[in-house]
Design an enzyme around this catalytic site. Sequence first.
Site, mmCIF file in Angstrom:
data_model
loop_
_atom_site.group_PDB
_atom_site.id
_atom_site.type_symbol
_atom_site.label_atom_id
_atom_site.label_comp_id
_atom_site.label_asym_id
_atom_site.label_seq_id
_atom_site.Cartn_x
_atom_site.Cartn_y
_atom_site.Cartn_z
ATOM 1 N N LYS A 1 -65.105 -19.060 85.340
ATOM 2 C CA LYS A 1 -66.255 -19.088 85.822
ATOM 3 C C LYS A 1 -67.215 -18.411 85.238
ATOM 4 O O LYS A 1 -68.619 -18.819 84.829
ATOM 5 C CB LYS A 1 -66.369 -18.228 87.193
ATOM 6 C CG LYS A 1 -65.559 -18.592 88.447
ATOM 7 C CD LYS A 1 -65.753 -18.247 89.685
ATOM 8 C CE LYS A 1 -65.229 -16.858 89.745
ATOM 9 N NZ LYS A 1 -63.704 -16.525 89.796
ATOM 10 N N ARG B 1 -55.143 -9.436 92.794
ATOM 11 C CA ARG B 1 -56.267 -10.314 92.844
ATOM 12 C C ARG B 1 -56.262 -11.565 93.320
ATOM 13 O O ARG B 1 -56.796 -12.475 94.134
ATOM 14 C CB ARG B 1 -57.000 -10.116 91.767
ATOM 15 C CG ARG B 1 -57.597 -8.425 91.286
ATOM 16 C CD ARG B 1 -58.269 -8.380 89.815
ATOM 17 N NE ARG B 1 -59.123 -9.223 89.707
ATOM 18 C CZ ARG B 1 -59.508 -9.444 88.320
ATOM 19 N NH1 ARG B 1 -58.579 -8.942 87.513
ATOM 20 N NH2 ARG B 1 -60.368 -10.194 87.984
ATOM 21 N N ARG C 1 -60.877 -4.563 81.216
ATOM 22 C CA ARG C 1 -61.212 -4.039 82.518
ATOM 23 C C ARG C 1 -59.885 -3.509 83.194
ATOM 24 O O ARG C 1 -58.974 -4.014 83.073
ATOM 25 C CB ARG C 1 -61.629 -5.314 83.319
ATOM 26 C CG ARG C 1 -63.032 -5.833 83.094
ATOM 27 C CD ARG C 1 -63.296 -7.038 83.777
ATOM 28 N NE ARG C 1 -62.959 -7.344 85.120
ATOM 29 C CZ ARG C 1 -63.120 -8.377 85.913
ATOM 30 N NH1 ARG C 1 -64.042 -9.250 85.470
ATOM 31 N NH2 ARG C 1 -63.066 -8.421 87.089
ATOM 32 N N ARG D 1 -67.155 -14.949 98.356
ATOM 33 C CA ARG D 1 -65.907 -14.774 98.221
ATOM 34 C C ARG D 1 -65.072 -14.736 99.541
ATOM 35 O O ARG D 1 -63.879 -14.723 99.683
ATOM 36 C CB ARG D 1 -65.435 -13.391 97.430
ATOM 37 C CG ARG D 1 -64.858 -13.682 95.961
ATOM 38 C CD ARG D 1 -64.743 -12.572 95.546
ATOM 39 N NE ARG D 1 -64.147 -12.148 94.422
ATOM 40 C CZ ARG D 1 -64.441 -12.264 93.125
ATOM 41 N NH1 ARG D 1 -65.771 -12.389 92.902
ATOM 42 N NH2 ARG D 1 -63.717 -11.985 92.361
ATOM 43 N N ARG E 1 -57.694 -10.849 78.372
ATOM 44 C CA ARG E 1 -59.165 -10.964 78.253
ATOM 45 C C ARG E 1 -59.657 -9.584 77.822
ATOM 46 O O ARG E 1 -59.054 -8.370 78.018
ATOM 47 C CB ARG E 1 -59.574 -11.127 79.836
ATOM 48 C CG ARG E 1 -61.096 -11.160 79.952
ATOM 49 C CD ARG E 1 -61.678 -11.877 81.105
ATOM 50 N NE ARG E 1 -61.513 -11.048 82.400
ATOM 51 C CZ ARG E 1 -61.797 -11.547 83.580
ATOM 52 N NH1 ARG E 1 -62.340 -12.528 83.567
ATOM 53 N NH2 ARG E 1 -61.584 -10.798 84.522
HETATM 54 P P1 AMP Z 1 -64.969 -10.381 89.570
HETATM 55 O O1 AMP Z 1 -65.633 -9.774 88.221
HETATM 56 O O2 AMP Z 1 -65.889 -11.506 89.849
HETATM 57 O O3 AMP Z 1 -63.536 -10.639 89.044
HETATM 58 O O4 AMP Z 1 -64.798 -8.986 90.615
HETATM 59 C C1 AMP Z 1 -64.374 -8.027 90.150
HETATM 60 C C2 AMP Z 1 -64.275 -7.181 91.467
HETATM 61 O O5 AMP Z 1 -65.290 -6.953 92.101
HETATM 62 C C3 AMP Z 1 -63.408 -7.847 92.645
HETATM 63 O O6 AMP Z 1 -62.064 -7.896 92.369
HETATM 64 C C4 AMP Z 1 -63.872 -7.523 93.900
HETATM 65 O O7 AMP Z 1 -63.239 -5.831 93.999
HETATM 66 C C5 AMP Z 1 -65.117 -7.026 93.574
HETATM 67 N N1 AMP Z 1 -66.002 -8.318 93.927
HETATM 68 C C6 AMP Z 1 -66.836 -9.122 93.193
HETATM 69 N N2 AMP Z 1 -67.396 -9.958 93.873
HETATM 70 C C7 AMP Z 1 -67.137 -9.592 95.158
HETATM 71 C C8 AMP Z 1 -67.548 -10.405 96.549
HETATM 72 N N3 AMP Z 1 -68.366 -11.480 96.304
HETATM 73 N N4 AMP Z 1 -67.080 -9.806 97.578
HETATM 74 C C9 AMP Z 1 -66.145 -8.645 97.467
HETATM 75 N N5 AMP Z 1 -65.936 -8.081 96.299
HETATM 76 C C10 AMP Z 1 -66.446 -8.685 95.266
#
Ligand code: AMP
Length: 207
Positions: free
Chosen positions: A15, A165, A154, A87, A121
């Site tokens: 994404k 996750r 990360r 999400r 990553r």
């Molecule tokens: P990502 O970079 O999209 O993988 O997001 C990293 C982390 O941020 C996720 O594992 C969640 O803890 C939090 N996060 C990101 N987007 C959301 C969302 N829309 N709703 C809830 N938590 C989020």
Amino acid sequence: MKAKVVLLGPPGCGKGTQAEKMGDDLGYVKLSTGDMLREAVRNQTELGMKAKGYMDSGALVPNDLIIGLMKEKIAGLDKILLDGFPRTVEQADALAEQVEVDLAINIDVDDAELINRLTQRRSCPECNAVYHLTNKPPAKEGVCDKCGSQLYQRDDDTEATVKNRLEVYRQNTFPLIEYYEKKGKLVTIPGVGDIEEIYAKIKAALE
Ligand code: AMP
């Protein structure tokens, strides 16, 4: 061209990479909740301090925090690309109250590939570009091609957290595929293979 676009798909499906290309190439304003949250954590804002524990364990940050944040960011923008939001069904309903989504793009990748991609990553803390140690390494080891910053892994890209996750994704986010399918807004694109070929398919779906 579709104006309000949501990118769906599990963590590691690409994404972020595709969103970056769409932003650079097609002029979408990319809104990534993950990037915003990581910045808030780095800056130790109130939001960041509330979100950190959830993020470190791979859990979702509570809906009310995310919905408030995104409402503000989306307001007044025309051509938007949402990466990592919504999400949950509750987030999707809140979004629907604010704007009508024109297209949800679901990028499909199997779990074994996702685990490989996430654990290998490396990310840029400044411009949020992403790399993969073997499939998409930076020109100079450990340094971002785009802005020259030092790359990092990360905290949530370790194997145990990645598995959590993926489980959180299945439980909370996977139902959004059916949610947008029922509205006639879904397109699914296989997320394995050449990044440019995947991007070409996404671009075609946007027209
Ligand atoms: P990502 O970079 O999209 O993988 O997001 C990293 C982390 O941020 C996720 O594992 C969640 O803890 C939090 N996060 C990101 N987007 C959301 C969302 N829309 N709703 C809830 N938590 C989020």
